[in-house]
Design a protein around this motif. Structure first.
Motif, short mmCIF file in Angstrom:
data_model
loop_
_atom_site.label_atom_id
_atom_site.label_comp_id
_atom_site.label_asym_id
_atom_site.label_seq_id
_atom_site.Cartn_x
_atom_site.Cartn_y
_atom_site.Cartn_z
N ARG A 189 0.84 -1.20 0.00
CA ARG A 189 0.00 0.00 0.00
C ARG A 189 0.87 1.24 0.00
NH1 ARG A 189 -5.14 -0.59 4.08
NH2 ARG A 189 -6.14 -2.35 3.05
N VAL A 190 0.49 2.20 -0.81
CA VAL A 190 1.16 3.50 -0.87
C VAL A 190 0.09 4.57 -0.72
CG1 VAL A 190 2.59 5.05 -2.25
CG2 VAL A 190 2.95 2.57 -2.40
N ALA A 191 0.40 5.63 0.00
CA ALA A 191 -0.52 6.76 0.13
C ALA A 191 0.14 8.01 -0.47
CB ALA A 191 -0.88 7.01 1.58
N ILE A 192 -0.67 8.81 -1.12
CA ILE A 192 -0.23 10.11 -1.64
C ILE A 192 -1.06 11.19 -0.96
CG2 ILE A 192 0.03 11.61 -3.66
CD1 ILE A 192 0.21 9.05 -5.36
N LEU A 193 -0.39 12.07 -0.26
CA LEU A 193 -1.05 13.22 0.37
C LEU A 193 -0.64 14.47 -0.41
CD1 LEU A 193 -2.66 14.57 2.68
CD2 LEU A 193 -0.51 14.67 3.97
N ASP A 194 -1.61 15.11 -1.04
CA ASP A 194 -1.35 16.27 -1.88
C ASP A 194 -1.74 17.52 -1.10
OD1 ASP A 194 -1.39 18.30 -3.86
OD2 ASP A 194 -1.71 16.79 -5.42
N VAL A 195 -0.74 18.35 -0.76
CA VAL A 195 -1.00 19.57 0.01
C VAL A 195 -0.80 20.83 -0.83
CG1 VAL A 195 -0.47 18.48 2.22
CG2 VAL A 195 1.38 19.60 0.94
N ASP A 196 -0.73 20.65 -2.14
CA ASP A 196 -0.66 21.80 -3.04
C ASP A 196 -1.97 22.59 -2.96
OD1 ASP A 196 1.13 22.51 -5.75
OD2 ASP A 196 -0.97 23.13 -5.90
N TYR A 197 -1.88 23.88 -3.21
CA TYR A 197 -3.08 24.74 -3.21
C TYR A 197 -4.11 24.28 -4.24
CZ TYR A 197 -5.87 28.92 -4.28
OH TYR A 197 -6.90 29.79 -4.54
N HIS A 198 -3.63 23.75 -5.37
CA HIS A 198 -4.51 23.28 -6.43
C HIS A 198 -4.70 21.77 -6.34
CE1 HIS A 198 -2.51 26.97 -8.00
NE2 HIS A 198 -3.74 27.25 -8.39
N HIS A 199 -5.86 21.31 -6.69
CA HIS A 199 -6.15 19.87 -6.64
C HIS A 199 -5.27 19.09 -7.60
CE1 HIS A 199 -8.54 16.23 -7.89
NE2 HIS A 199 -8.50 16.09 -6.58
N GLY A 200 -4.78 17.93 -7.15
CA GLY A 200 -3.96 17.07 -7.98
C GLY A 200 -4.81 16.19 -8.87
N ASN A 201 -5.44 16.79 -9.85
CA ASN A 201 -6.41 16.07 -10.70
C ASN A 201 -5.78 14.89 -11.44
OD1 ASN A 201 -5.29 18.56 -12.23
ND2 ASN A 201 -5.94 17.16 -13.86
N GLY A 202 -4.54 15.07 -11.90
CA GLY A 202 -3.90 13.98 -12.63
C GLY A 202 -3.66 12.77 -11.75
N SER A 217 -6.29 14.72 -0.87
CA SER A 217 -5.92 16.05 -1.37
C SER A 217 -6.62 17.15 -0.59
CB SER A 217 -6.28 16.18 -2.86
OG SER A 217 -5.90 17.44 -3.36
N LEU A 218 -5.83 18.12 -0.13
CA LEU A 218 -6.32 19.33 0.52
C LEU A 218 -6.04 20.49 -0.42
CD1 LEU A 218 -5.30 17.23 2.80
CD2 LEU A 218 -5.40 19.19 4.33
N HIS A 219 -7.07 21.27 -0.79
CA HIS A 219 -6.87 22.23 -1.86
C HIS A 219 -7.99 23.26 -1.87
CE1 HIS A 219 -9.17 18.72 -3.26
NE2 HIS A 219 -9.96 19.63 -3.79
N ALA A 220 -7.82 24.27 -2.71
CA ALA A 220 -8.86 25.28 -2.89
C ALA A 220 -10.05 24.68 -3.63
CB ALA A 220 -8.30 26.46 -3.67
N ASP A 221 -11.22 25.13 -3.28
CA ASP A 221 -12.47 24.63 -3.86
C ASP A 221 -12.44 24.80 -5.39
OD1 ASP A 221 -15.10 24.10 -4.62
OD2 ASP A 221 -15.95 25.10 -2.87
N PRO A 222 -12.59 23.69 -6.14
CA PRO A 222 -12.53 23.80 -7.60
C PRO A 222 -13.72 24.55 -8.21
CG PRO A 222 -13.12 21.57 -6.96
CD PRO A 222 -12.73 22.29 -5.70
#
Length: 343
Positions: A189-202, A217-222
Motif C-alpha cells: 500500500r502506498v498513500a499520496i497526500l497532496d498539500v498543493d493549493y490546487h487539486h492534484g487532478n492527474g 488532497s487538501l486544496h482550494a475549492d474547484p
C-alpha cells in the motif's frame, strides 16, 4: 534528509503562459528550483545528490505509450512546421468532438494531449520532465532502501499530469510514477497526500479505481479555482477504488488554523490505511503572497505542516509541486522539511 536534484530540470525555461485570458510572464520558471536548492544548501538540510536514470519503463507504467511518444517527438515535429517559439494548444476534443482517430497535424495532437492553454512546451521540456521523474524515483528508492525520508526537488511539477495529458505546468506525474514504482518493488500500500493549493487532478484520475494507492488532497475549492473540473468532496473513487480517494476542498482565504482541521482528518485516514510509504505532493502555494493562490499560510505554518506529518511515523517521500512566490519559496519549502526532521 537528502535532497535529489538534476540540473537538467532547469532546461525547461518557459518565457510566457496564458492566464486570466492574457499572455503573461511564466511563473513556473527555473529560478523556483534554484532558490530551493540554495536554501537547502545554506541551511544545511543534508546532502544533495544526482538522480539515477531509471529509463522509460517507470514512465510507461503510468503514462500511455502514445502520450510518451508524442512528448518525445513533439519539438522535432513542431519545428518541422517552421515554428520555433514555445508551443501552446488552442483546440480541444471536448463533448461532441472526437478524440479518435488521432489527428495527423501537430496542432491537433497538441490539443488532444493537453488540458489547458497555460502550459507551454519548449525544446527541452520533455528532457526536464524526465529528469524530474528520475528525481522522484531516486527519492522513492532511497526511502525504500531504508532512509526515513527524502526530498525530490522536482521541477517541472507533476500532479496535474494524467495518464495521457499534460497541463497545469505538469508533464509527467512524478508522485504517481513513484507510487507505482514502489508498488512494483514490493509495497502493498502506498498513500499520496497532496498539500498543493490546487487539486492534484492527474494523480486522482490515475488511481481513481484502485485500492492499493490512497489519494488524499487538501486544496482550494474547484468551484472557484483551477483545475475547476475535479477535486470536489463527493469524488471518493470508483469500482475497486471506492473509498480510496478523499478530497478536502476549502474556501479562498483559508488560513493555517482552518487548514489544520482538514489535515488532521486526512492524517486519520492515513493511520487507518497504514501505508508502507507516504508520498507528499509538496506544493508551497498555500502561501499568502503566492501570486496564484488564495490561501493565507505564513512561512511559520509550513514548519507546522512538517511537524504534523512527522507524527505519522511513516517512511516519507517529499516531492515538490507548486509554489510561485519565488523569494519565499526556499524558506517555505525547507521549513516543511526541517519541521519534519525535528518533528
Amino acid at each position: 534528509m537528502k535532497t535529489i536534484f538534476s540540473q537538467n530540470q532547469l532546461k525547461h525555461a518557459p518565457e510566457h503562459e496564458i492566464s486570466d485570458g492574457q499572455l503573461k510572464p511564466a511563473v513556473e520558471i527555473p529560478e523556483r528550483a534554484e532558490i530551493v536548492l540554495r536554501t537547502v544548501q545554506s541551511r544545511e538540510l543534508g546532502e544533495v545528490v544526482e538522480p539515477k536514470d531509471f529509463g522509460e519503463r517507470p514512465l510507461a507504467r503510468v503514462h500511455s505509450p502514445d502520450y510518451l511518444a508524442f512528448m518525445e517527438s513533439f519539438w522535432e515535429r513542431w519545428t518541422a512546421t517552421g515554428r520555433s517559439s514555445e508551443a501552446f494548444p488552442f483546440v480541444w476534443p471536448i463533448r461532441s468532438l472526437r478524440e479518435d482517430p488521432a489527428p495527423d497535424h501537430i496542432d491537433g495532437l497538441l490539443g488532444r494531449y493537453s488540458m489547458d492553454a497555460g502550459t507551454p512546451i519548449g525544446p527541452h521540456t520533455f528532457e526536464a520532465a524526465k529528469a524530474a521523474a528520475n528525481t522522484a524515483l531516486t527519492a522513492a528508492e532511497m526511502v525504500q532502501q531504508g532512509e526515513r525520508a527524502a526530498f525530490g526537488l522536482c521541477r517541472p511539477p507533476g500532479h496535474h499530469a494524467g495518464h495521457d495529458f499534460f497541463g497545469g505546468y505538469c508533464f509527467l506525474n512524478n508522485a504517481a510514477i513513484s507510487a507505482q514504482w514502489l508498488r512494483d518493488h514490493g509495497a502493498d500500500r502506498v498513500a499520496i497526500l497532496d498539500v498543493d493549493y490546487h487539486h492534484g487532478n492527474g494523480t486522482q484520475s490515475i488511481f481513481y479505481d484502485r485500492s492499493d494507492v490512497l489519494f488524499l488532497s487538501l486544496h482550494a475549492d474547484p468551484k472557484v479555482e483551477y483545475p475547476y473540473f475535479l477535486g470536489h468532496e463527493d469524488e471518493a473513487g470508483e469500482n475497486a477504488g471506492k473509498g480510496y480517494t478523499r478530497n478536502w476542498p476549502m474556501p479562498l482565504g483559508t488560513n493555517w488554523r482552518a487548514y489544520e482541521e482538514a489535515l488532521d482528518d486526512a492524517c486519520r485516514w492515513l493511520l487507518v490505511y497504514k501505508p508502507d510509504y507516504l508520498i507528499v505532493s509538496l506544493g508551497l502555494d498555500c502561501f499568502e503572497k503566492d501570486p496564484i493562490s488564495g490561501f493565507k499560510f505564513e512561512s511559520d505554518d509550513f514548519t507546522k505542516l512538517g511537524r504534523r506529518l512527522a507524527l505519522l511515523g511513516l517512511p516519507t517521500i517529499f516531492l515538490m509541486e507548486g509554489g510561485y512566490a519565488v523569494d519565499a519559496l526556499g524558506t517555505n519549502c525547507v521549513n516543511v522539511l526541517e519541521g519534519f526532521e525535528r518533528g
